[in-house]
Scaffold this motif. Structure first.
Motif, mmCIF file in Angstrom:
data_model
loop_
_atom_site.group_PDB
_atom_site.id
_atom_site.type_symbol
_atom_site.label_atom_id
_atom_site.label_comp_id
_atom_site.label_asym_id
_atom_site.label_seq_id
_atom_site.Cartn_x
_atom_site.Cartn_y
_atom_site.Cartn_z
ATOM 1 N N LEU A 24 -12.307 -13.757 47.134
ATOM 2 C CA LEU A 24 -12.121 -12.864 45.993
ATOM 3 C C LEU A 24 -10.889 -13.262 45.178
ATOM 4 O O LEU A 24 -10.910 -13.235 43.945
ATOM 5 C CB LEU A 24 -11.996 -11.417 46.466
ATOM 6 C CG LEU A 24 -13.274 -10.791 47.020
ATOM 7 C CD1 LEU A 24 -12.990 -9.408 47.600
ATOM 8 C CD2 LEU A 24 -14.332 -10.689 45.926
ATOM 9 N N VAL A 34 -10.039 -4.125 40.977
ATOM 10 C CA VAL A 34 -10.886 -4.114 42.168
ATOM 11 C C VAL A 34 -10.762 -2.740 42.812
ATOM 12 O O VAL A 34 -9.689 -2.374 43.308
ATOM 13 C CB VAL A 34 -10.490 -5.216 43.167
ATOM 14 C CG1 VAL A 34 -11.433 -5.187 44.370
ATOM 15 C CG2 VAL A 34 -10.511 -6.579 42.494
ATOM 16 N N LEU A 36 -11.548 -0.390 45.760
ATOM 17 C CA LEU A 36 -11.872 -0.550 47.174
ATOM 18 C C LEU A 36 -12.314 0.799 47.745
ATOM 19 O O LEU A 36 -11.503 1.719 47.907
ATOM 20 C CB LEU A 36 -10.651 -1.082 47.930
ATOM 21 C CG LEU A 36 -10.158 -2.463 47.475
ATOM 22 C CD1 LEU A 36 -8.770 -2.744 48.003
ATOM 23 C CD2 LEU A 36 -11.133 -3.539 47.922
ATOM 24 N N LEU A 126 -15.983 -2.532 45.366
ATOM 25 C CA LEU A 126 -16.240 -3.116 46.677
ATOM 26 C C LEU A 126 -16.318 -1.993 47.702
ATOM 27 O O LEU A 126 -15.361 -1.228 47.857
ATOM 28 C CB LEU A 126 -15.126 -4.104 47.036
ATOM 29 C CG LEU A 126 -15.414 -5.048 48.206
ATOM 30 C CD1 LEU A 126 -14.656 -6.360 48.036
ATOM 31 C CD2 LEU A 126 -15.032 -4.407 49.540
ATOM 32 N N ALA A 137 -19.478 -5.593 53.555
ATOM 33 C CA ALA A 137 -18.852 -5.467 52.243
ATOM 34 C C ALA A 137 -19.922 -5.652 51.179
ATOM 35 O O ALA A 137 -20.632 -6.665 51.173
ATOM 36 C CB ALA A 137 -17.757 -6.507 52.071
ATOM 37 N N ILE A 139 -20.353 -5.810 47.086
ATOM 38 C CA ILE A 139 -19.552 -6.022 45.875
ATOM 39 C C ILE A 139 -20.453 -5.852 44.658
ATOM 40 O O ILE A 139 -21.466 -6.543 44.520
ATOM 41 C CB ILE A 139 -18.925 -7.433 45.859
ATOM 42 C CG1 ILE A 139 -18.135 -7.680 47.144
ATOM 43 C CG2 ILE A 139 -18.020 -7.605 44.635
ATOM 44 C CD1 ILE A 139 -17.755 -9.131 47.353
#
Length: 744
Positions: A24, A34, A36, A126, A137, A139
């Motif tokens: 990433l 990003v 999370l 994500l 994970a 994405i």
């Protein structure tokens, strides 16, 4: 358009999390957010830590959790800001944490993004969840970011397929082309270099239905690198070994030739190393080379000829980019015709010079010094994919007149002497070589003047302009050869080197500082102090602007005065740099436009900067006034304004002023919610005011005229912008200044 498909990755252990962090990190760019997602204990902080360590290139980087601080910032290759929103009580608090600033110039990693969903609509999301004894994970990303992530994950697949699963990836460099490089560190064994160079495509057509790269004979894919490397290594030269290759994907895993750069540690040239490199070129030119080199089974690479078309389109970068840069206008048809005629006759002479394999960019950045090796093996050769068959003297000129390190005449001569002394072919002709060397050196340095300006203007890389004085010096040196007499006369007649028109960063010599206003919105403070002298962050407002002018190298500031003029005069009298000249408006206040008209005799005939005394900004790196000067293009522009993004602005309560198209042209924003704020600074052509009356009027009149002519342009500010228009705006401005360490 359908949304990109999500990416799924299974993370069985901590090492897999670290590898995903590497992948990433390689894909992220400034402006990325990003988000999370995941329950407590799902590894959000561990993944953020892996991304941060990968961007830092430091697997031991200390990364504390931002649970209590809410945000931790890291000044890395790309600035990264790590947010934890778990304790956020209101989404509006996000801006107080500097979220807008973080996303404008860096990467934001956000844990618990559910606390402010509206602010993260365009983010990379994500999701971490339990799966089969480990974690999965998922994405989801916008199209642009998804393409970058897909490329990075493809690189991971390439490494896995080559037997390097689990290897660490660290950014090495992205050069002045389409290529990027990473250092790959396997669990065992030597470090390697990953070369990421997708095949060229979708390039603009410039001539005869072809893009520049094809006319200039630049490598179109990694096939060229593999072929040239194999050919050089077979001949005994230290080119990288190829450990894995995917020609279609444009991916190579190659030998790491070493860390020691060609110059000394302090960046100065080492005579013995340059002489050794000259000896390498002599050996290379004494060989008879095959026309093609092996790449893979059934695939060969044939280096193209360095023909007239390639040589010519390179030299014409000077008239396309450099000449407008120094003269403020495009080349005329007559100038271009004469330029081409002169060079065509010189290329004819090069045709009769000794021909060989030409590495083309044989200078310090592309040579690795290997002290413990012997002979030719001491010199590692990189960036070799653009090799051609052409004038042997070209590489000698590239080395002896190194574009990145200043080579004095004595060292240049030593390099040439070492090369000639090492030549072994019986038909080597020293006199013919000297002529070819002069022509090749002139061609290369002509090309470089244009190339460096293009990199600065088109590609936003102003650092390349620092090389221009060196390249001009080299040109003046080589143009002394008799074969270049006519070319030298042309260059001198058009003042293409030397003289005041050839500064590398053309900072305007003068600036107009608009300081004469009454400051009515700042009352009661301005009843006893003129607004420019109101202290903000420990110094008067006007000094923030004057200090910015000093840092940028502006020689003179013309400051207009009206309200409480004696206080202004007393304060400005102590200013050493820039030199202050007063434009006196005590009798009549003329507004921004009229004030400039009155000051024109003091400002002169050259483009000048304008600066409002009640605005200031925090430069992120390069001075924004220098950035303005670098972006200024008088051939296209009457006015270039510095613009602030509302997300990185403090104190502005109104609407945006302008919208900007892809070329930087501005239009009035009207009712648009998206756009930019005029940041109170710009560069203006004085000719705009030639017939204007010295009557009160606003600069907006000239902005609108430039819009109508298509000649009003903007440059977004790189940093944080502040405006202080009322007493209530002082405290928020000082809070921002303290946050950036600019105020006590």
């Amino acid at each position: 358009m359908a949304a990109p498909q999500p990416f799924l990755r299974f993370l069985p252990d901590e090492q897999a999390t670290d590898r995903l962090g590497d992948d990433l990190a390689a894909a992220l760019r400034p402006g990325d957010v990003v988000a999370l997602h995941g329950d407590l204990g799902m590894g959000k902080t561990a993944l953020a830590r892996a991304i941060l360590r990968a961007i830092a290139g430091d697997p031991q980087l200390e990364v504390p959790s931002p649970t209590f601080t809410l945000v931790q910032s890291y000044d890395l290759r790309i600035p990264v800001h790590h947010f934890d929103l778990y304790r956020l009580s209101d989404p509006e608090e996000l801006e107080e944490l500097g979220f807008g600033e973080a996303t404008a110039g860096g990467v934001a990693l956000v844990e618990w993004p559910e606390r402010a969903p509206d602010a993260l609509a365009g983010a990379i999301h994500l999701f971490l969840r339990e799966h089969d004894g480990g974690r999965e994970a998922e994405i989801q990303a916008p199209a642009d970011a998804a393409a970058r992530i897909a490329r990075s994950l493809a690189i991971r697949g390439f490494l896995d397929a080559g037997g390097y699963g689990g290897a660490r990836r660290t950014f090495l460099l992205g050069d002045a082309s389409i290529r990027a490089y990473e250092t790959v560190t396997p669990g065992k064994g030597e470090r390697l270099i990953l070369m990421d160079a997708p095949q060229r495509h979708d390039e603009p057509i410039v001539r005869d239905g072809l893009p520049y790269s094809r006319i200039a004979r630049l490598a179109q894919s990694v096939t060229a690198f593999v072929g040239v490397a194999n050919g050089l290594r077979e001949a005994g030269f230290a080119a990288p070994r190829i450990y894995a290759q995917d020609l279609d994907a444009g991916l190579l895993l190659i030998e790491h030739l070493g860390e020691t750069q060609f110059p000394a540690a302090d960046g100065t040239p080492v005579k013995a190393r340059y002489e050794a490199a000259a000896g390498l070129l002599a050996a290379l030119h004494d060989r008879d080379w095959p026309q093609s080199f092996p790449v893979a089974e059934g695939v060969d690479h044939t280096p193209p000829p360095y023909d007239h078309a390639a040589l010519a389109i390179e030299t014409e970068l000077l008239v396309d980019w450099y000449l407008p840069h120094v003269k403020g206008r495009a080349a005329s048809k007559a100038e271009l015709t004469e330029f081409r005629r002169l060079w065509s006759s010189l290329f004819d002479r090069l045709d009769h010079s000794e021909q060989s394999l030409v590495l083309r960019d044989f200078h310090s950045p592309n040579i690795i010094w290997r002290e413990k090796k012997k002979g030719l093996d001491r010199l590692g050769l990189i960036d070799i994919q653009d090799a051609v068959f052409g004038p042997a003297a070209y590489d000698v000129a590239a080395l002896a007149l190194d574009s990145r390190i200043t080579i004095p005449p004595s060292l240049e001569q030593a390099v040439v002497e070492a090369y000639c002394a090492a030549r072994r072919k019986p038909d080597f002709n020293r006199e013919a070589f000297a002529e070819a060397y002069a022509i090749a050196a002139a061609q290369r340095n002509t090309k470089l003047l244009g190339t460096f300006v293009r990199l600065a203007r088109r590609d936003g890389k102003p650092g390349y302009l620092r090389h221009l004085p060196r390249i001009r010096t080299y040109l003046e040196r080589v143009l002394a050869h008799p074969v270049l007499a006519d070319l030298s006369a042309f260059y001198r007649a058009h003042r293409l080197f030397g003289g005041r028109h050839s500064v590398s960063v053309p900072i305007p010599e003068k600036a107009m500082v608009l300081s004469a206003g009454l400051g009515t919105r700042m009352r009661p403070l301005t009843e006893t102090v003129p607004k420019p002298l109101v202290p903000v962050g420990g110094k008067p407002l006007v000094d923030w602007g004057l200090d910015a002018l000093e840092r940028a190298g502006v020689a003179e500031a013309v400051v207009n005065i009206h309200h409480l003029p004696e206080l202004m005069l007393a304060h400005l009298a102590g200013r050493k740099r820039p030199h202050v000249t007063i434009s006196d408006e005590r009798e009549r206040l003329l507004d921004s436009g009229g004030g400039i008209v009155k000051a024109l005799p003091l400002l002169g005939a050259a483009p000048f900067l304008v600066l409002n005394a009640d605005t200031l900004w925090i430069d992120r790196s390069t001075s924004n006034l220098v950035r303005l000067a670098l972006a200024w293009d008088p051939a296209r522009m009457d006015i270039l304004l510095l613009l602030a993004d509302p997300k990185t602005a403090t104190g502005h309560t109104g609407k945006v002023d302008f919208t900007m198209d892809a070329d930087g042209r501005l239009k009035r924003a009207h009712e648009s919610a998206d756009g930019f704020i005029y940041a109170g600074s710009g560069i203006l052509r004085p000719q705009l005011f030639e017939v204007a009356p010295a009557e009160p009027h606003s600069l907006n009149r000239y902005f609108d005229r430039a819009i109508a002519a298509g000649r009003l342009f903007g440059l977004p500010l790189d940093g944080h912008w502040l405006t202080v228009g009322t007493p209530e705006a002082i405290a928020p401005a000082e809070a921002v200044l303290r946050r950036f360490g600019r105020a006590p």
